[in-house]
Design a protein around this motif. Structure first.
Motif, PDB file in Angstrom:
ATOM      1  N   ARG A  78       0.833  -1.210   0.000  1.00 49.58           N
ATOM      2  CA  ARG A  78       0.000   0.000   0.000  1.00 49.58           C
ATOM      3  C   ARG A  78       0.872   1.266   0.000  1.00 49.58           C
ATOM      4  O   ARG A  78       0.490   2.300   0.539  1.00 49.58           O
TER       5      ARG A  78
ATOM      6  N   GLU B 112      -4.900  -1.220  -7.550  1.00 46.93           N
ATOM      7  CA  GLU B 112      -6.294  -1.515  -7.236  1.00 46.93           C
ATOM      8  C   GLU B 112      -6.515  -1.340  -5.739  1.00 46.93           C
ATOM      9  O   GLU B 112      -5.748  -1.866  -4.916  1.00 46.93           O
ATOM     10  N   ASN B 113      -7.595  -0.572  -5.400  1.00 43.64           N
ATOM     11  CA  ASN B 113      -7.953  -0.330  -3.991  1.00 43.64           C
ATOM     12  C   ASN B 113      -6.772   0.182  -3.176  1.00 43.64           C
ATOM     13  O   ASN B 113      -6.553  -0.218  -2.027  1.00 43.64           O
ATOM     14  N   GLY B 114      -5.993   1.083  -3.794  1.00 41.60           N
ATOM     15  CA  GLY B 114      -4.862   1.687  -3.082  1.00 41.60           C
ATOM     16  C   GLY B 114      -3.679   0.776  -2.945  1.00 41.60           C
ATOM     17  O   GLY B 114      -2.783   1.046  -2.118  1.00 41.60           O
ATOM     18  N   GLN B 115      -3.638  -0.314  -3.718  1.00 39.03           N
ATOM     19  CA  GLN B 115      -2.532  -1.259  -3.600  1.00 39.03           C
ATOM     20  C   GLN B 115      -1.775  -1.351  -4.915  1.00 39.03           C
ATOM     21  O   GLN B 115      -2.365  -1.286  -6.000  1.00 39.03           O
TER      22      GLN B 115
END
Length: 724
Positions: free
Chosen positions: A669, A712-715
């Motif tokens: 992250r 994706e999703n902050g990753q």
């Protein structure tokens, strides 16, 4: 003893025995010990009345037959022998009917000489029978001109009949009654020794023995005196001896009966009564009526200043003490029963607090679980638990409270409730222990503590996080392999120090893996030689039964512990839990493990990747390619993903058995960064002319079948794929 003649065989036996006894006791006196001119001077005179009184007609006829034969052998006329035989029948039957008239008892007890009153009745019967013998013998002897009706021989005969009746009759009656009691005891099958002489019976027997001794002593003295006196006498030597003997003997009997009457009244009867009262008091189980009766009876003797009075007063005191003791005992027993009832209820409540329905979660195919708990006392301090946090997370707990009994059980309830409540709130397992530890320390004045182990299984991936608070290390078996102890440093016990922080541990469980949790009641079970069951014995048993189902294995293990322990008492609860992970992961399933984004964690990352590749039997060359690629990506994350703070990296692993392919997914992250966006280096240029960096990612691209990146999703998600 009263023997009934119920059939002809018994009648004949008594008849023959009486005849033989009469003959055997008569002939020696007629041949060698004659002391007068008539044949009645012999102990046999007492035989007919005593046997007749006991056995009745059969004995009387037997004695008559023995007398008839003796008279014929001695040379008497037939008519004399017949009359003498008829006399024997009269001598035997008269005391039989007279004794029955004087005694109301039946069944044999009428012949028991256990009191002076019965002794006097017996003396009266012998006295009357002796007078009858003298009258009948005098008439017959006078008719046949043997002796005069009134003569010194008749006096001898009277004294002989009476004294012989006492000397021989009393032991015969006492012995006969004792024999009757002995036979009844044998018939009832009672092997205990219940045959005994009463105190009065002992006194009578001793009196008779002393009387015989006195009689012999006086006779010897008269004989010696007569030999030293040359003047002679009108009475024969035998007559003088017998006269002195009988006079002295009767005087002795009179004094003895008076003495026995005194001892019976003041000693024997009081002691027997007190003994019967005490026995009855015991047999009646201390009822109030029996207690009052015993006190009343004892008070009759309590005023006496002798030992009997002391005994009576002691009995009265004993009754009061026993009454108080019984009252206290009843109170204690009632309280104990109440406590036992409450403990049984508490044991049932505790047993139902623990999950006890198996299979526990039949709607789940991903795992199987079984557990047992055997408390050392009515209630125990051990507990296990398992419950679903949500649809995809299973929590398992094994714990042991210090101490035993009710305090430990109460502390167990509190600890179990707190752990489950805070786990179901979604807290990580280490945070659950942090919170519960603080709460248990608060107000723990008793100083109790809990060793506990808790794990959380993610059913979708097999990720298993766990925490240990001073508990025994579980056993782990990989895919039907051998069990090994999970080596993780345990934390401090719960409720010990409120500032303790517990470390989160993690591992991946694969299909077929199983984990065994237990308390120290298993390894510390002790046999009669004080030997412990031990950890080595435990792991040896587990490995020899590793293919058994969870249910079978735990029951067999408990049986093995019981066999080892034998009859030795146990002081610790035995609690066990087996968890089998069964979920089959497909190609979309990903086993994940989280690592700190630090270069120092690189060794753990490589170890994780190497372990998983080894499980799927990945060739060494391809394993090396994967390890190089993973090292390159992880080091980049550690150096650049979190420039201003610390962070984590999640390494995921997946094996597709259909495609025979391995996928690694590396997520962080940190700041967004696509390593694939940078152009590949021109490896045709000399090293000094190339741009710095990019060579590691280039190698990854060349060694992998596929490599991809997405945000994706902050990753940052980088995926490595290769067929093996």
């Amino acid at each position: 003893m009263k023997i009934k003649i119920n059939n002809k065989i018994n009648f004949i036996i008594v008849f023959l025995l009486s005849a033989v006894l009469f003959f055997a006791f008569t002939m020696p006196y007629r041949v060698w010990f004659s002391v007068a001119d008539i044949t009645d001077m012999r102990p046999t005179t007492a035989l007919t009345p005593v046997l007749g009184m006991i056995f009745g007609l059969a004995a009387s006829l037997g004695c008559a037959a023995g007398n008839f034969i003796s008279d014929l052998i001695s040379g008497y006329e037939m008519s004399y022998a017949v009359l003498s035989a008829l006399q024997q029948i009269v001598y035997g039957m008269f005391p039989y009917f007279l004794w029955k008239k004087l005694n109301k008892e039946r069944g044999g007890d009428e012949f028991r000489l256990d009191s002076i009153s019965r002794m006097l009745k017996f003396c009266f019967v012998m006295l009357v029978d002796a007078a009858l013998i003298v009258v009948c013998a005098g008439i017959v002897n006078h008719a046949y001109s043997v002796t005069d009706f009134v003569s010194i021989n008749n006096l001898y005969l009277f004294l002989n009949s009476f004294d012989s009746g006492l000397l021989f009759g009393c032991p015969l009656l006492i012995g006969g009654h004792l024999f009757r009691r002995y036979m009844e005891n044998l018939k009832s099958g009672n092997k205990e020794k219940v045959i005994f002489f009463s105190l009065n019976e002992r006194m009578i027997i001793n009196t008779i023995i002393m009387g015989i001794g006195i009689s012999l002593l006086i006779g010897s003295a008269v004989y010696l005196t007569d030999r030293m006196n040359e003047s002679g006498s009108a009475i024969s030597l035998g007559g003088r001896i017998y006269l002195f003997q009988t006079l002295a003997l009767n005087f002795y009997f009179a004094l003895s009966i008076g003495f026995m009457w005194f001892t019976e009244k003041r000693i024997a009867k009081p002691v027997e009564n007190l003994a019967e009262i005490a026995a009855g008091y015991y047999l009646e189980h201390f009822t109030d009526e029996q207690r009052s009766h015993m006190i009343d009876e004892c008070e009759k003797y309590a005023a006496d200043s002798t030992e009997v009075g002391n005994l009576a007063r002691s009995y009265i005191s004993m009754v009061s003490d026993i009454k108080e003791y019984v009252s206290n005992l009843q109170s204690i027993t009632a309280e104990k029963e109440r406590i036992n009832a409450e403990l049984n209820l508490a044991s049932n409540i505790q047993a139902h607090m623990l999950p006890c329905i198996f299979p526990a979660f039949p709607e789940y195919d991903e795992f199987d679980i079984y557990a047992t708990m055997t408390p050392a006392k009515e209630v125990g301090g051990d507990f296990y638990d398992f419950f679903m946090i949500d649809r995809s997370h299973l929590a398992v707990v094994m714990a042991d409270v210090s101490g035993k009994g009710v305090p430990a059980a109460l502390f167990m309830v509190i600890a179990k409730t707190l752990i489950k409540n805070y786990a179901q709130m979604g807290n990580p397992v280490n945070e659950v222990f942090n919170i519960v530890n603080r709460l248990l320390c608060d107000g723990n004045d008793a100083g109790l503590f809990v060793t506990a182990w808790m794990g959380l299984l993610e059913l979708e991936t097999g990720r298993f996080t766990y925490v240990n608070a001073g508990h025994n290390p579980p056993l782990l078996a990989r895919n039907n392999g051998e069990f090994e102890y999970i080596k993780a440093r345990p934390g401090f016990v719960l409720a010990g120090v409120d500032t303790v922080k517990y470390k989160l541990n993690e591992m991946m469980m694969m299909p077929g893996d199983r984990i065994f949790l237990y308390t120290d009641g298993v390894t510390e079970a002790t046999d009669a030689d004080n030997q412990l069951y031990g950890g080595e014995r435990l792991i040896k048993f587990m490995n020899s039964h590793r293919t058994d189902s969870a249910t079978d294995m735990l029951h067999e293990l408990k049986a093995d512990i019981d066999s080892f322990v034998g009859e030795a008492p146990q002081f610790d609860d035995v609690t066990m839990l087996m968890l089998d992970f069964k979920k089959v992961l497909n190609e979309t399933d990903m086993l994940e493990k989280t690592f700190p984004a630090e270069v120092s964690a690189l060794g753990e990352v490589i170890k994780f990747a190497e372990t998983e590749l080894e499980k799927v039997e990945c060739p060494m060359k391809i394993t090396t390619h994967f390890l190089v690629a993973i090292e390159e990506v992880f080091v980049n994350i550690a150096h650049y993903a979190y420039p201003d703070s610390s962070g984590e990296a999640v390494i995921g692993f997946c094996f597709d058995d259909k495609e025979n392919a391995v996928t690694f997914r590396i997520c962080d992250r940190g700041i967004q960064f696509d390593p694939l966006a940078k152009p590949d280096p021109d490896i045709t240029l000399p090293a000094q002319e190339r741009q710095i960096g990019g060579l590691g990612i280039f190698i990854c691209k060349k060694t992998m079948d596929d490599i991809s990146y997405k945000r994706e999703n902050g990753q940052n998600i980088l995926t490595l794929f290769k067929k093996i």
